[in-house]
Scaffold this active site. Structure first.
Site, PDB file in Angstrom:
ATOM      1  N   ARG A   1      44.303  13.955   2.759  1.00 12.48           N
ATOM      2  CA  ARG A   1      45.111  13.423   1.445  1.00 12.48           C
ATOM      3  C   ARG A   1      44.622  12.204   0.690  1.00 12.48           C
ATOM      4  O   ARG A   1      45.020  11.389   1.624  1.00 12.48           O
ATOM      5  CB  ARG A   1      46.592  14.025   1.499  1.00 12.48           C
ATOM      6  CG  ARG A   1      47.160  13.832   0.039  1.00 12.48           C
ATOM      7  CD  ARG A   1      48.539  14.197  -0.022  1.00 12.48           C
ATOM      8  NE  ARG A   1      48.855  14.549  -1.243  1.00 12.48           N
ATOM      9  CZ  ARG A   1      49.728  15.150  -1.853  1.00 12.48           C
ATOM     10  NH1 ARG A   1      50.196  16.289  -1.269  1.00 12.48           N
ATOM     11  NH2 ARG A   1      50.239  15.325  -3.250  1.00 12.48           N
ATOM     12  N   HIS A  14      40.680  13.195 -14.434  1.00 17.14           N
ATOM     13  CA  HIS A  14      40.323  14.536 -13.987  1.00 17.14           C
ATOM     14  C   HIS A  14      38.681  14.602 -13.981  1.00 17.14           C
ATOM     15  O   HIS A  14      38.224  15.182 -12.987  1.00 17.14           O
ATOM     16  CB  HIS A  14      40.866  15.877 -14.516  1.00 17.14           C
ATOM     17  CG  HIS A  14      42.316  16.068 -14.318  1.00 17.14           C
ATOM     18  ND1 HIS A  14      42.697  15.998 -12.879  1.00 17.14           N
ATOM     19  CD2 HIS A  14      43.590  15.724 -15.063  1.00 17.14           C
ATOM     20  CE1 HIS A  14      44.206  16.316 -13.011  1.00 17.14           C
ATOM     21  NE2 HIS A  14      44.466  15.931 -14.415  1.00 17.14           N
ATOM     22  N   GLU A  41      44.254  17.688  12.111  1.00 14.42           N
ATOM     23  CA  GLU A  41      44.435  16.220  12.431  1.00 14.42           C
ATOM     24  C   GLU A  41      44.692  15.904  10.906  1.00 14.42           C
ATOM     25  O   GLU A  41      43.933  16.006  10.248  1.00 14.42           O
ATOM     26  CB  GLU A  41      43.171  15.549  13.187  1.00 14.42           C
ATOM     27  CG  GLU A  41      43.076  15.785  14.480  1.00 14.42           C
ATOM     28  CD  GLU A  41      44.081  15.575  15.572  1.00 14.42           C
ATOM     29  OE1 GLU A  41      44.533  14.369  15.378  1.00 14.42           O
ATOM     30  OE2 GLU A  41      44.745  16.296  16.278  1.00 14.42           O
ATOM     31  N   GLU A  45      51.419  25.758  -7.957  1.00 10.86           N
ATOM     32  CA  GLU A  45      52.538  25.196  -8.541  1.00 10.86           C
ATOM     33  C   GLU A  45      51.933  24.359  -9.894  1.00 10.86           C
ATOM     34  O   GLU A  45      52.709  24.028 -10.905  1.00 10.86           O
ATOM     35  CB  GLU A  45      53.124  24.146  -7.482  1.00 10.86           C
ATOM     36  CG  GLU A  45      53.951  24.566  -6.695  1.00 10.86           C
ATOM     37  CD  GLU A  45      53.197  25.289  -5.457  1.00 10.86           C
ATOM     38  OE1 GLU A  45      53.676  26.460  -4.914  1.00 10.86           O
ATOM     39  OE2 GLU A  45      52.040  24.957  -5.149  1.00 10.86           O
ATOM     40  N   ASN A  46      50.526  24.260  -9.864  1.00 10.25           N
ATOM     41  CA  ASN A  46      49.955  23.374 -11.066  1.00 10.25           C
ATOM     42  C   ASN A  46      50.357  24.201 -12.412  1.00 10.25           C
ATOM     43  O   ASN A  46      49.924  23.597 -13.192  1.00 10.25           O
ATOM     44  CB  ASN A  46      48.409  23.172 -10.884  1.00 10.25           C
ATOM     45  CG  ASN A  46      48.167  21.906  -9.768  1.00 10.25           C
ATOM     46  OD1 ASN A  46      47.271  21.798  -9.280  1.00 10.25           O
ATOM     47  ND2 ASN A  46      49.326  20.871  -9.567  1.00 10.25           N
ATOM     48  N   SER A  57      46.515  23.928  -7.738  1.00  5.69           N
ATOM     49  CA  SER A  57      47.551  24.818  -6.753  1.00  5.69           C
ATOM     50  C   SER A  57      48.257  25.705  -7.679  1.00  5.69           C
ATOM     51  O   SER A  57      48.234  25.652  -8.861  1.00  5.69           O
ATOM     52  CB  SER A  57      48.432  23.672  -5.969  1.00  5.69           C
ATOM     53  OG  SER A  57      49.592  23.186  -7.113  1.00  5.69           O
ATOM     54  N   ASP A 108      44.002  14.230  -4.390  1.00  6.13           N
ATOM     55  CA  ASP A 108      45.106  13.640  -5.509  1.00  6.13           C
ATOM     56  C   ASP A 108      44.656  12.290  -6.071  1.00  6.13           C
ATOM     57  O   ASP A 108      44.154  11.463  -5.243  1.00  6.13           O
ATOM     58  CB  ASP A 108      46.347  13.603  -4.323  1.00  6.13           C
ATOM     59  CG  ASP A 108      47.690  13.303  -5.068  1.00  6.13           C
ATOM     60  OD1 ASP A 108      47.609  13.930  -6.515  1.00  6.13           O
ATOM     61  OD2 ASP A 108      48.533  12.975  -4.718  1.00  6.13           O
ATOM     62  N   LEU A 131      51.818  17.990   2.355  1.00  4.75           N
ATOM     63  CA  LEU A 131      50.940  18.596   2.481  1.00  4.75           C
ATOM     64  C   LEU A 131      50.753  19.536   1.145  1.00  4.75           C
ATOM     65  O   LEU A 131      49.716  20.358   1.016  1.00  4.75           O
ATOM     66  CB  LEU A 131      51.072  19.817   3.498  1.00  4.75           C
ATOM     67  CG  LEU A 131      51.033  19.284   5.172  1.00  4.75           C
ATOM     68  CD1 LEU A 131      50.947  20.409   5.895  1.00  4.75           C
ATOM     69  CD2 LEU A 131      49.608  18.490   5.175  1.00  4.75           C
TER      70      LEU A 131
END
Length: 249
Positions: free
Chosen positions: A187, A36, A206, A66-67, A64, A19, A194
């Site tokens: 992340r 990008h 973890e 959702e992207n 993703s 990200d 997440l």
């Protein structure tokens, strides 16, 4: 920097939510989409480091489910960069003997991109130094629902009774069912969520969060995280005393 034998407790499977590309581009006053491109270039040293220290699987979140809601121009750019990434990674996979895999809903991707992905998987299927998994058009909820459909179909045809459904049976149909569970999930970019990534596979991972934007993320920072990982006690529902007893026996 760590070597393969430097730590006693090492993750078999690392997953990364890459990200911060857009914010990197804005901070550096780059052209549209340039963030990008910088993010794409940041992947190579991380992959090489993981291979060097003996990580079995590295899974990265490239695009993703959702992207797809992003502006069409950005989606088109990301699809192009994914194609470029595959082209660039293939000779690197061959050089370092790394298997390249993809997970996600391929039905939404272009025929050309699907063919390119399948060809890259076929060409690298026999490599065993490490596996690099790229998640494209992927969502954890989609993944679990897709697995549930497989079991539902078996129930419908009488192959499976409802009372026979277990977490093990469902887990056999999620993406990467044949790989170790995610031990360490990272992340970048300063967000603490997440974002629907590997929800089933990361049940006992973890978690590591960093303010570093993905294009600035380095093998050195990952090295520090691995050292911290080696100091964490992974209990998997047991007590600290039980874990300590198992370790010393």
């Amino acid at each position: 920097m760590l070597t393969e034998t430097d730590i006693d407790l090492k993750p078999r499977h690392i997953a990364i939510i890459m990200d911060g590309n857009n914010r990197y581009g804005k901070q550096h006053e780059l052209g549209k989409g340039e963030g990008h491109i910088k993010g794409k270039d940041a992947l190579d040293p991380v992959v090489e480091y993981c291979r060097e220290v003996g990580i079995e699987v590295l899974t990265v979140f490239a695009f993703s489910s959702e992207n797809w809601q992003r502006p069409p121009s950005e989606v088109a750019l990301l699809m192009h960069l994914l194609s470029v990434t595959i082209s660039e990674q293939l000779p690197r996979m061959q050089k370092y003997q790394i298997q390249l895999r993809f997970i996600g809903d391929r039905s939404q991707l272009s025929d050309d991109l699907q063919a390119q992905m399948a060809d890259a998987e076929a060409q690298t299927a026999h490599y065993d130094a490490m596996r690099l998994v790229i998640a494209i058009s992927y969502g954890g909820q989609w993944d679990i629902a897709h697995a549930a459909k497989q079991l539902a179909a078996q129930v419908q045809t009488g192959q499976l009774a409802v009372e026979e459904i277990t977490k093990e049976k469902l887990g056999a149909y999620v993406q990467l069912a044949d790989e170790p569970a995610v031990d360490m999930l990272i992340r970048t970019g300063g967000e603490y969520r997440l974002s629907n990534f590997l929800l089933w596979q990361s049940a006992y991972a973890e978690l590591f969060f960093t303010q570093t934007l993905w294009p600035n993320f380095s093998a050195e920072e990952l090295d520090g995280m691995l050292k911290e990982f080696s100091q964490r006690q992974r209990r998997f529902g047991k007590t600290s005393e039980q874990v300590a007893s198992t370790t010393t026996n």
